[in-house]
Design a protein around this motif. Structure first.
Motif, mmCIF file in Angstrom:
data_model
loop_
_atom_site.group_PDB
_atom_site.id
_atom_site.type_symbol
_atom_site.label_atom_id
_atom_site.label_comp_id
_atom_site.label_asym_id
_atom_site.label_seq_id
_atom_site.Cartn_x
_atom_site.Cartn_y
_atom_site.Cartn_z
ATOM 1 N N LYS A 149 0.810 -1.217 0.000
ATOM 2 C CA LYS A 149 0.000 0.000 0.000
ATOM 3 C C LYS A 149 0.846 1.271 0.000
ATOM 4 C CE LYS A 149 -3.847 -2.230 2.419
ATOM 5 N NZ LYS A 149 -4.697 -2.238 3.632
ATOM 6 N N MET A 150 2.150 1.123 -0.122
ATOM 7 C CA MET A 150 3.025 2.300 -0.061
ATOM 8 C C MET A 150 3.041 3.057 -1.386
ATOM 9 S SD MET A 150 6.356 0.910 2.040
ATOM 10 C CE MET A 150 6.259 0.459 3.768
ATOM 11 N N ASN A 151 3.086 4.387 -1.303
ATOM 12 C CA ASN A 151 3.291 5.202 -2.494
ATOM 13 C C ASN A 151 4.784 5.355 -2.749
ATOM 14 O OD1 ASN A 151 4.254 7.209 -0.708
ATOM 15 N ND2 ASN A 151 2.195 8.088 -0.477
ATOM 16 N N LYS A 152 5.164 6.114 -3.761
ATOM 17 C CA LYS A 152 6.578 6.222 -4.148
ATOM 18 C C LYS A 152 7.436 6.790 -3.022
ATOM 19 C CE LYS A 152 6.098 6.567 -9.177
ATOM 20 N NZ LYS A 152 6.379 7.404 -10.371
ATOM 21 N N ALA A 153 6.941 7.809 -2.352
ATOM 22 C CA ALA A 153 7.718 8.421 -1.264
ATOM 23 C C ALA A 153 7.902 7.440 -0.112
ATOM 24 C CB ALA A 153 7.022 9.689 -0.784
ATOM 25 N N GLU A 154 6.846 6.688 0.210
ATOM 26 C CA GLU A 154 6.939 5.708 1.295
ATOM 27 C C GLU A 154 7.848 4.545 0.917
ATOM 28 O OE1 GLU A 154 2.539 6.262 3.377
ATOM 29 O OE2 GLU A 154 2.741 5.049 1.553
ATOM 30 N N LEU A 155 7.809 4.136 -0.353
ATOM 31 C CA LEU A 155 8.707 3.070 -0.814
ATOM 32 C C LEU A 155 10.168 3.503 -0.698
ATOM 33 C CD1 LEU A 155 7.043 1.545 -4.003
ATOM 34 C CD2 LEU A 155 7.634 0.335 -1.902
ATOM 35 N N LYS A 156 10.431 4.730 -1.082
ATOM 36 C CA LYS A 156 11.803 5.250 -0.991
ATOM 37 C C LYS A 156 12.291 5.239 0.448
ATOM 38 C CE LYS A 156 14.633 9.297 -2.106
ATOM 39 N NZ LYS A 156 14.638 10.674 -2.669
ATOM 40 N N GLU A 157 11.423 5.652 1.360
ATOM 41 C CA GLU A 157 11.785 5.654 2.779
ATOM 42 C C GLU A 157 11.984 4.234 3.285
ATOM 43 O OE1 GLU A 157 12.802 7.073 6.441
ATOM 44 O OE2 GLU A 157 12.533 8.192 4.576
ATOM 45 N N MET A 158 11.116 3.312 2.844
ATOM 46 C CA MET A 158 11.226 1.913 3.256
ATOM 47 C C MET A 158 12.550 1.303 2.810
ATOM 48 S SD MET A 158 10.976 -1.394 1.788
ATOM 49 C CE MET A 158 9.931 -1.290 0.353
ATOM 50 N N ARG A 159 13.004 1.671 1.604
ATOM 51 C CA ARG A 159 14.223 1.063 1.056
ATOM 52 C C ARG A 159 15.489 1.567 1.730
ATOM 53 N NH1 ARG A 159 11.749 1.234 -5.039
ATOM 54 N NH2 ARG A 159 10.594 -0.732 -4.874
ATOM 55 N N ARG A 160 15.364 2.535 2.617
ATOM 56 C CA ARG A 160 16.511 2.882 3.462
ATOM 57 C C ARG A 160 16.831 1.734 4.404
ATOM 58 N NH1 ARG A 160 16.674 8.859 5.978
ATOM 59 N NH2 ARG A 160 18.580 7.880 6.757
ATOM 60 N N ASN A 161 15.790 0.971 4.762
ATOM 61 C CA ASN A 161 15.953 -0.113 5.734
ATOM 62 C C ASN A 161 15.870 -1.497 5.106
ATOM 63 O OD1 ASN A 161 16.243 1.339 8.267
ATOM 64 N ND2 ASN A 161 14.152 2.053 7.909
ATOM 65 N N MET A 162 15.668 -1.558 3.786
ATOM 66 C CA MET A 162 15.657 -2.842 3.083
ATOM 67 C C MET A 162 16.474 -2.693 1.800
ATOM 68 S SD MET A 162 12.569 -5.102 1.381
ATOM 69 C CE MET A 162 11.426 -4.951 2.738
ATOM 70 N N GLN A 163 17.563 -3.422 1.718
ATOM 71 C CA GLN A 163 18.453 -3.328 0.573
ATOM 72 C C GLN A 163 18.588 -4.684 -0.126
ATOM 73 O OE1 GLN A 163 20.456 -0.463 -0.725
ATOM 74 N NE2 GLN A 163 18.678 0.436 0.278
ATOM 75 N N PHE A 164 19.228 -4.668 -1.294
ATOM 76 C CA PHE A 164 19.283 -5.853 -2.168
ATOM 77 C C PHE A 164 20.729 -6.080 -2.606
ATOM 78 C CE2 PHE A 164 17.943 -8.736 -5.461
ATOM 79 C CZ PHE A 164 16.629 -9.089 -5.156
ATOM 80 N N ILE A 165 21.202 -7.320 -2.489
ATOM 81 C CA ILE A 165 22.498 -7.711 -3.064
ATOM 82 C C ILE A 165 22.196 -8.611 -4.259
ATOM 83 C CG2 ILE A 165 24.679 -8.923 -2.714
ATOM 84 C CD1 ILE A 165 24.486 -8.241 0.242
ATOM 85 N N PHE A 166 22.616 -8.194 -5.436
ATOM 86 C CA PHE A 166 22.257 -8.895 -6.659
ATOM 87 C C PHE A 166 23.183 -10.069 -6.931
ATOM 88 C CE2 PHE A 166 20.509 -4.659 -7.022
ATOM 89 C CZ PHE A 166 19.223 -4.898 -7.493
#
Length: 344
Positions: A89-106
Motif C-alpha cells: 500500500k506504499m506510495n513512491k515516497a513511502e517506498l523510498k523511505e522503506m528502502r533505506r531499511n531494506m536493501q538488495f544484493i544482486f
C-alpha cells in the motif's frame, strides 16, 4: 501477526504472496491468455537479526519472491508487512523511505555495478539518493571506512568496476547494501557466480557484518550446502510453492518432504566413509512448466512416493510435522524414500 517464543515481532511478514506473469498464447493461439505461476501462496516471517534461507531449483520463484518483497516487482496478490507497514500500500515516497531499511544484493557482480561510475560513487549513491551526509568529503571518508570493513583497499575508491575481480565486485555490492545500515538485506544468490574459495570469504563477511550490525538476511540460493552455514531457518521452494521449512539443524538432520531429501542427497559430506555409504536420490523427469503446472501437488509428477490422492486432491497446506517444522505433503515422514536411489 504472531510472535515467536522470545516475544519478538517479525521484522518481515509475508502472507499468501502470489505472482503471475501474463504471457501471449502464441501465433496460433493469440486469443488464449496464459500466465506463468512464478510464486504461489508463499508465507513466512523473518525476525530481527535472523537469516532466513530460501532454497530451490532454478526457476522455482526464489528471486521473484525477493523482488516482490522489495516491490521491485509488483505482487499479484498477498501481503508483505515490513517493520509494521504494508509494503503493497506504499506510495513512491513511502517506498523510498522503506528502502533505506531494506536493501538488495544482486546475483551477478558484473552486471549490478555501473561501469561508468567509480566504486566511491557506487557505494555512496544510496547516501546521495536518500540525502544522507550532504558533505562530499564526509561521505567519501565514510565510503573508505565501508571499503575497509568489507576487505577492500580504501585507496582504490577512484577505481572502476572492471579493475576488480568477481569476488571484489561482490564486496563492493555488499558495501553499497550496508551503506544505509538497513534492517534487512535480500541476498539474491550472492555467491553463485563466484569460485568456491571466494564463496567462503563472502559468506564469512556477511556473517561478520550481521554480528556487528544486527542485520536480518533473506538469503536466496539454489545450493543447500551454501545456506547451511549462514541460515537460522531454511525454506525449500518447488515450482513457486514453499514445500518445507524449519530451523536448519532439523531440516538437514531429518527432512520430511521427498523433494528436500533429494536435494540433501546431493550435498557433499566431509566424512569420506559417510559419503561412500550414502545414496543419491535421482528424481525422474524435469520440473513441469510454470505456465501449465500439474494438478494437485506440484511435485507429484516427479515424486517417488506419490499416490493417487497427490494428483487428484488440491495442494496440501503446510502442516506442522514437528515443533517448528512445517511440511506440505500428504505422506510427509522422515526419510520416506527407500526406492529410486543409486549408490554413489
Amino acid at each position: 501477526m504472531e510472535q515467536d517464543r522470545t516475544g519478538q515481532k517479525p521484522l518481515l511478514h509475508v502472507e499468501h504472496l502470489t505472482k503471475e506473469f501474463p504471457v501471449e498464447g502464441g501465433v496460433f493461439n493469440r486469443s488464449r491468455k496464459k500466465s506463468v505461476h512464478a510464486v504461489n501462496d508463499v508465507s513466512f516471517d523473518i525476525y530481527p537479526g535472523e537469516t532466513f534461507g530460501l532454497v530451490g531449483e532454478s526457476g522455482c520463484g526464489k528471486s521473484t519472491t525477493g523482488r516482490c518483497i522489495m516491490r521491485l516487482t509488483t505482487p499479484t496478490s498477498g501481503k508483505v508487512v515490513f517493520d509494521g507497514k504494508d509494503v503493497s500500500k506504499m506510495n513512491k515516497a513511502e517506498l523510498k523511505e522503506m528502502r533505506r531499511n531494506m536493501q538488495f544484493i544482486f546475483q551477478d557482480p558484473y552486471a549490478s555495478l555501473n561501469p561508468r561510475m567509480t566504486i566511491g560513487e557506487i557505494v555512496s549513491e544510496p547516501l546521495v539518493i536518500h540525502k544522507v551526509m550532504p558533505d562530499k568529503d564526509e561521505r567519501m571518508d565514510y565510503v573508505r571506512s565501508l571499503l575497509d570493513v568489507v576487505g577492500l583497499n580504501p585507496e582504490h575508491i577512484n577505481r572502476y568496476p572492471h579493475e576488480f575481480s568477481g569476488g571484489q565486485r561482490q564486496r563492493i555490492g555488499i558495501a553499497r547494501a550496508f551503506a544505509l545500515r538497513p534492517k534487512l538485506i535480500i541476498c539474491d544468490e550472492p555467491v553463485s557466480a563466484l569460485d568456491v574459495s571466494i564463496q567462503a570469504q563472502v559468506l564469512n563477511l556477511l556473517s561478520d557484518l550481521q554480528q556487528e550490525y544486527g542485520t536480518a538476511y533473506l538469503f536466496i540460493a539454489h545450493d543447500l550446502s551454501v545456506v547451511q552455514h549462514i541460515s537460522d531457518r531454511v525454506a525449500v521452494m518447488y515450482l513457486g510453492n514453499m514445500m518445507e521449512y524449519s530451523d536448519w539443524k532439523t531440516l538437514y538432520a531429518e527432512p520430511y518432504h521427498p523433494y528436500t531429501q533429494s536435494l540433501l542427497s546431493a550435498v557433499p559430506v566431509p566424512d569420506p566413509d559417510l559419503q561412500r555409504n550414502r545414496k543419491r536420490i535421482i528424481l525422474k523427469g524435469d520440473p513441469p512448466s510454470p505456465i501449465n503446472p500439474p494438478s494437485g501437488c506440484r511435485f507429484h509428477t516427479r515424486c517417488p512416493i506419490a499416490q493417487e490422492i497427490c494428483s487428484k486432491e488440491p495442494m496440501p497446506e503446510l502442516r506442522e510435522v514437528a515443533p517448528g517444522h512445517f511440511c506440505r505433503c500428504h505422506f510427509a515422514a522422515p526419510k520416506p524414500i527407500k526406492e529410486s536411489s543409486v549408490e554413489l
